[in-house]
Write a protein that holds these residues in place. Structure first.
Motif, mmCIF file in Angstrom:
data_model
loop_
_atom_site.group_PDB
_atom_site.id
_atom_site.type_symbol
_atom_site.label_atom_id
_atom_site.label_comp_id
_atom_site.label_asym_id
_atom_site.label_seq_id
_atom_site.Cartn_x
_atom_site.Cartn_y
_atom_site.Cartn_z
ATOM 1 N N MET A 185 0.860 -1.265 -0.052
ATOM 2 C CA MET A 185 0.086 0.095 -0.091
ATOM 3 C C MET A 185 0.910 1.163 -0.080
ATOM 4 O O MET A 185 1.969 1.423 0.871
ATOM 5 N N MET A 186 0.598 2.154 -1.030
ATOM 6 C CA MET A 186 1.376 3.483 -0.959
ATOM 7 C C MET A 186 0.690 4.552 -0.126
ATOM 8 O O MET A 186 -0.338 4.550 -0.083
ATOM 9 N N ASP A 187 1.884 5.102 0.606
ATOM 10 C CA ASP A 187 1.446 6.341 1.325
ATOM 11 C C ASP A 187 1.257 7.411 0.464
ATOM 12 O O ASP A 187 2.258 7.807 0.018
ATOM 13 N N PRO A 188 0.252 7.989 0.093
ATOM 14 C CA PRO A 188 0.017 9.051 -0.895
ATOM 15 C C PRO A 188 0.657 10.259 -0.443
ATOM 16 O O PRO A 188 1.081 11.066 -1.377
ATOM 17 N N LYS A 189 0.930 10.548 0.805
ATOM 18 C CA LYS A 189 1.702 11.821 1.195
ATOM 19 C C LYS A 189 3.240 11.794 1.046
ATOM 20 O O LYS A 189 3.758 12.723 0.534
ATOM 21 N N ILE A 190 3.786 10.531 1.301
ATOM 22 C CA ILE A 190 5.366 10.441 1.109
ATOM 23 C C ILE A 190 5.854 9.574 0.029
ATOM 24 O O ILE A 190 6.688 9.397 -0.193
ATOM 25 N N ASN A 191 4.746 9.068 -0.742
ATOM 26 C CA ASN A 191 5.042 8.030 -1.993
ATOM 27 C C ASN A 191 5.943 7.055 -1.526
ATOM 28 O O ASN A 191 6.642 6.583 -2.372
ATOM 29 N N LEU A 192 5.653 6.414 -0.574
ATOM 30 C CA LEU A 192 6.504 5.233 -0.215
ATOM 31 C C LEU A 192 5.321 4.043 0.384
ATOM 32 O O LEU A 192 4.239 4.320 0.744
ATOM 33 N N CYS A 193 5.866 3.045 -0.064
ATOM 34 C CA CYS A 193 4.965 1.722 0.411
ATOM 35 C C CYS A 193 5.171 1.638 1.747
ATOM 36 O O CYS A 193 6.146 1.661 2.428
ATOM 37 N N PHE A 194 3.989 1.400 2.183
ATOM 38 C CA PHE A 194 4.016 0.835 4.107
ATOM 39 C C PHE A 194 4.603 -0.084 4.280
ATOM 40 O O PHE A 194 5.122 -0.101 5.387
ATOM 41 N N GLY A 195 4.689 -1.149 3.506
ATOM 42 C CA GLY A 195 5.237 -2.264 3.877
ATOM 43 C C GLY A 195 7.056 -2.549 3.720
ATOM 44 O O GLY A 195 7.629 -2.804 4.852
ATOM 45 N N CYS A 196 7.349 -1.943 2.599
ATOM 46 C CA CYS A 196 8.866 -2.016 2.092
ATOM 47 C C CYS A 196 9.397 -0.767 2.525
ATOM 48 O O CYS A 196 10.648 -0.865 2.254
ATOM 49 N N GLY A 197 8.750 0.282 2.198
ATOM 50 C CA GLY A 197 9.543 1.784 1.965
ATOM 51 C C GLY A 197 10.229 2.027 0.773
ATOM 52 O O GLY A 197 10.760 3.008 0.580
ATOM 53 N N ARG A 198 9.671 1.337 -0.367
ATOM 54 C CA ARG A 198 10.248 1.883 -1.554
ATOM 55 C C ARG A 198 9.232 2.553 -2.312
ATOM 56 O O ARG A 198 8.093 2.541 -1.901
ATOM 57 N N THR A 199 9.672 3.194 -3.327
ATOM 58 C CA THR A 199 8.916 4.229 -3.980
ATOM 59 C C THR A 199 8.419 3.446 -5.433
ATOM 60 O O THR A 199 8.920 2.236 -5.445
ATOM 61 N N ARG A 256 20.283 -3.323 -5.461
ATOM 62 C CA ARG A 256 19.284 -3.984 -4.496
ATOM 63 C C ARG A 256 19.810 -3.985 -3.018
ATOM 64 O O ARG A 256 19.033 -3.481 -2.350
ATOM 65 N N ARG A 257 21.237 -4.330 -2.947
ATOM 66 C CA ARG A 257 21.701 -4.349 -1.430
ATOM 67 C C ARG A 257 21.846 -3.057 -0.943
ATOM 68 O O ARG A 257 21.359 -2.566 0.132
ATOM 69 N N SER A 258 22.224 -2.025 -1.966
ATOM 70 C CA SER A 258 22.283 -0.646 -1.356
ATOM 71 C C SER A 258 21.019 -0.241 -1.157
ATOM 72 O O SER A 258 20.651 0.699 -0.022
ATOM 73 N N LEU A 259 19.944 -0.283 -2.053
ATOM 74 C CA LEU A 259 18.411 0.166 -1.748
ATOM 75 C C LEU A 259 18.065 -0.217 -0.439
ATOM 76 O O LEU A 259 17.437 0.152 0.575
ATOM 77 N N MET A 260 18.251 -1.735 -0.083
ATOM 78 C CA MET A 260 17.740 -2.374 1.102
ATOM 79 C C MET A 260 18.347 -1.944 2.276
ATOM 80 O O MET A 260 17.783 -1.819 3.401
ATOM 81 N N ALA A 261 19.703 -1.405 2.282
ATOM 82 C CA ALA A 261 20.323 -0.838 3.362
ATOM 83 C C ALA A 261 19.748 0.574 3.556
ATOM 84 O O ALA A 261 19.797 0.849 4.749
ATOM 85 N N GLU A 262 19.131 1.262 2.530
ATOM 86 C CA GLU A 262 18.668 2.576 2.800
ATOM 87 C C GLU A 262 17.290 2.556 3.692
ATOM 88 O O GLU A 262 16.717 3.601 4.140
ATOM 89 N N LEU A 263 16.426 1.477 3.485
ATOM 90 C CA LEU A 263 15.155 1.207 3.766
ATOM 91 C C LEU A 263 14.933 1.495 5.335
ATOM 92 O O LEU A 263 13.775 2.290 5.838
ATOM 93 N N PRO A 264 15.433 1.212 6.193
ATOM 94 C CA PRO A 264 15.271 1.086 7.611
ATOM 95 C C PRO A 264 15.292 2.707 7.906
ATOM 96 O O PRO A 264 14.423 3.078 8.726
#
Length: 71
Positions: A16-30, A45-53
């Motif tokens: 589910m995308m948060d419409p205000k911040i344009n991030l997925c509620f579950g994973c944090g990706r755009t 992929r590893r680089s992006l996953m490291a940024e998500l937390p």
């Protein structure tokens, strides 16, 4: 795509995308990151996953990373 890469995904099936911040509620990706995921190489992929937390924390979303790493 290697077997290792196919298992390493931030998706936790809460899509589910948060419409205000344009991030997925579950994973944090755009949406563009989700769309490009299958074309990314392992390093990207590893680089992006490291940024998500941090991204999830900054957005006030619950960080799901520990549950992803327990597999």
């Amino acid at each position: 795509m290697s077997q290792e890469t196919s298992k390493n995904t931030p998706c936790i099936k809460i899509c589910m995308m948060d419409p205000k911040i344009n991030l997925c509620f579950g994973c944090g990706r755009t949406l563009p990151e989700i769309a490009r995921w299958s074309q990314m190489d392992d390093a990207e992929r590893r680089s992006l996953m490291a940024e998500l937390p941090a991204r999830m924390h900054e957005a006030g979303l619950p960080d799901q990373a520990p549950s992803r790493e327990r597999r």
